[in-house]
Design a protein around this motif. Sequence first.
Motif, PDB file in Angstrom:
ATOM      1  N   SER A   1      61.226  54.198  37.421  1.00 42.80           N
ATOM      2  CA  SER A   1      61.532  55.245  38.391  1.00 42.80           C
ATOM      3  C   SER A   1      61.034  54.870  39.771  1.00 42.80           C
ATOM      4  O   SER A   1      59.931  54.384  39.947  1.00 42.80           O
ATOM      5  CB  SER A   1      60.869  56.559  37.951  1.00 42.80           C
ATOM      6  OG  SER A   1      61.106  57.571  38.901  1.00 42.80           O
TER       7      SER A   1
ATOM      8  N   HIS B   1      65.619  55.651  32.224  1.00 47.66           N
ATOM      9  CA  HIS B   1      64.540  56.508  32.711  1.00 47.66           C
ATOM     10  C   HIS B   1      63.286  55.738  33.076  1.00 47.66           C
ATOM     11  O   HIS B   1      62.343  56.311  33.581  1.00 47.66           O
ATOM     12  CB  HIS B   1      64.220  57.585  31.674  1.00 47.66           C
ATOM     13  CG  HIS B   1      65.333  58.550  31.477  1.00 47.66           C
ATOM     14  ND1 HIS B   1      65.641  59.541  32.382  1.00 47.66           N
ATOM     15  CD2 HIS B   1      66.266  58.653  30.496  1.00 47.66           C
ATOM     16  CE1 HIS B   1      66.686  60.234  31.966  1.00 47.66           C
ATOM     17  NE2 HIS B   1      67.080  59.720  30.830  1.00 47.66           N
TER      18      HIS B   1
ATOM     19  N   THR C   1      73.891  62.424  37.692  1.00 43.65           N
ATOM     20  CA  THR C   1      74.500  62.765  36.415  1.00 43.65           C
ATOM     21  C   THR C   1      75.981  62.408  36.425  1.00 43.65           C
ATOM     22  O   THR C   1      76.639  62.468  37.462  1.00 43.65           O
ATOM     23  CB  THR C   1      74.353  64.259  36.097  1.00 43.65           C
ATOM     24  OG1 THR C   1      75.103  65.028  37.056  1.00 43.65           O
ATOM     25  CG2 THR C   1      72.892  64.689  36.162  1.00 43.65           C
TER      26      THR C   1
ATOM     27  N   ASP D   1      67.885  56.956  36.820  1.00 42.18           N
ATOM     28  CA  ASP D   1      68.859  57.973  37.231  1.00 42.18           C
ATOM     29  C   ASP D   1      68.173  59.197  37.836  1.00 42.18           C
ATOM     30  O   ASP D   1      68.844  60.147  38.238  1.00 42.18           O
ATOM     31  CB  ASP D   1      69.746  58.384  36.049  1.00 42.18           C
ATOM     32  CG  ASP D   1      68.962  59.053  34.922  1.00 42.18           C
ATOM     33  OD1 ASP D   1      67.726  59.172  35.029  1.00 42.18           O
ATOM     34  OD2 ASP D   1      69.591  59.463  33.923  1.00 42.18           O
ATOM     35  N   SER D   2      66.828  59.172  37.914  1.00 38.82           N
ATOM     36  CA  SER D   2      66.126  60.323  38.477  1.00 38.82           C
ATOM     37  C   SER D   2      64.905  59.897  39.269  1.00 38.82           C
ATOM     38  O   SER D   2      64.269  58.880  38.976  1.00 38.82           O
ATOM     39  CB  SER D   2      65.700  61.285  37.360  1.00 38.82           C
ATOM     40  OG  SER D   2      64.832  60.641  36.453  1.00 38.82           O
TER      41      SER D   2
ATOM     42  N   ARG E   1      68.459  63.952  40.340  1.00 40.91           N
ATOM     43  CA  ARG E   1      69.037  63.225  39.218  1.00 40.91           C
ATOM     44  C   ARG E   1      70.514  62.910  39.467  1.00 40.91           C
ATOM     45  O   ARG E   1      71.261  63.736  39.994  1.00 40.91           O
ATOM     46  CB  ARG E   1      68.899  64.045  37.929  1.00 40.91           C
ATOM     47  CG  ARG E   1      69.416  63.326  36.679  1.00 40.91           C
ATOM     48  CD  ARG E   1      69.206  64.196  35.435  1.00 40.91           C
ATOM     49  NE  ARG E   1      67.801  64.413  35.169  1.00 40.91           N
ATOM     50  CZ  ARG E   1      67.021  63.552  34.510  1.00 40.91           C
ATOM     51  NH1 ARG E   1      67.524  62.407  34.075  1.00 40.91           N
ATOM     52  NH2 ARG E   1      65.758  63.834  34.301  1.00 40.91           N
TER      53      ARG E   1
END
Length: 312
Positions: A75, A72, A89, A81-82, A87
């Motif tokens: 960014s 996380h 997943t 991952d977002s 996002r």
Amino acid sequence: MISSARLVTPRRAIAAAGAVATLALTLAACGFSNDSSNDSSSMPGMDHGSKPSTVSSSSASPSTGGMPGMDHEASGNGLSDSQDGYRLTSKDTTLPSGQQAGYRFTVTGPADKPVTDFAVDQTKRMHFYAIRSDLTGFQHVHPAMAADGTWTADLSALTPGSWRVFASFTPDTGRGKGKDLVLSRTLTVPGNAKQAPLPAPATSTQVDGYTVTVKGEPMPGMAHPLTVSIATDGRPVTDLEPYLDTYAHLTAFHEGDASFAHLHPTTKASDGNGGPDLSFHAELPTSGNWRLFLQFQTGGKLHTAALTLRVG
């Protein structure tokens, strides 16, 4: 899908002000624990089609995500991952060693629902990359999406170690319409993992009988021209076939933080053949060693050449 001067990949535009070019530059990154590779490629650092390369490099910085496969921090640079409400997943945190496997994932949007409408970029709606923490085993594939928004990326046999996978895409609807995004997650391939050293910087490399030479001296954080020339048996190659709407696809990973960049030639592929010289608009954000992967096609066969480029 020398992905990085627009050695960037991952894709159309994390370009800084002043970047000249019709290319899109996207930055992403991968960082994990140490490991090694050992596949059947003909030469270290070469990837034939979607098979992993045996290219080697030094270790990347370890992932700091709180859960397996999740990161996380950082960014916006591909290490997360977002981004912007989107996002990446997946329930897949491990994949088996030494055999082909499908990595399943979904991209959810700001409404926390699976995104199913993606713009076509370089003839594909999704470009997917896998790289091991020591920058070996490079793969660039184009996954298939089911009606419910679940993608499956078919990966060639992976060697034990820590891997990072990148999804590069552009939403075609919603708040992120037209915005290039690169998201990533980490996964583990169980087994005895050994670290492989990064090959020394060089201006040329060979793959499948072709000699690939890089000319130019990119400076960190500055736009700079880069030229890649391809020859065979000392003769310039002029039969490069269109690949992903261009004549070559360039991807790069930075030693140390493993950030990812992706570049394409400034000349769009026509109906005819191209070569021997491919021009790139390079803008690498940081100094140090970059491991470059150039993919080009001749006679219906995809070739992947790899070398280390020193920047700064």
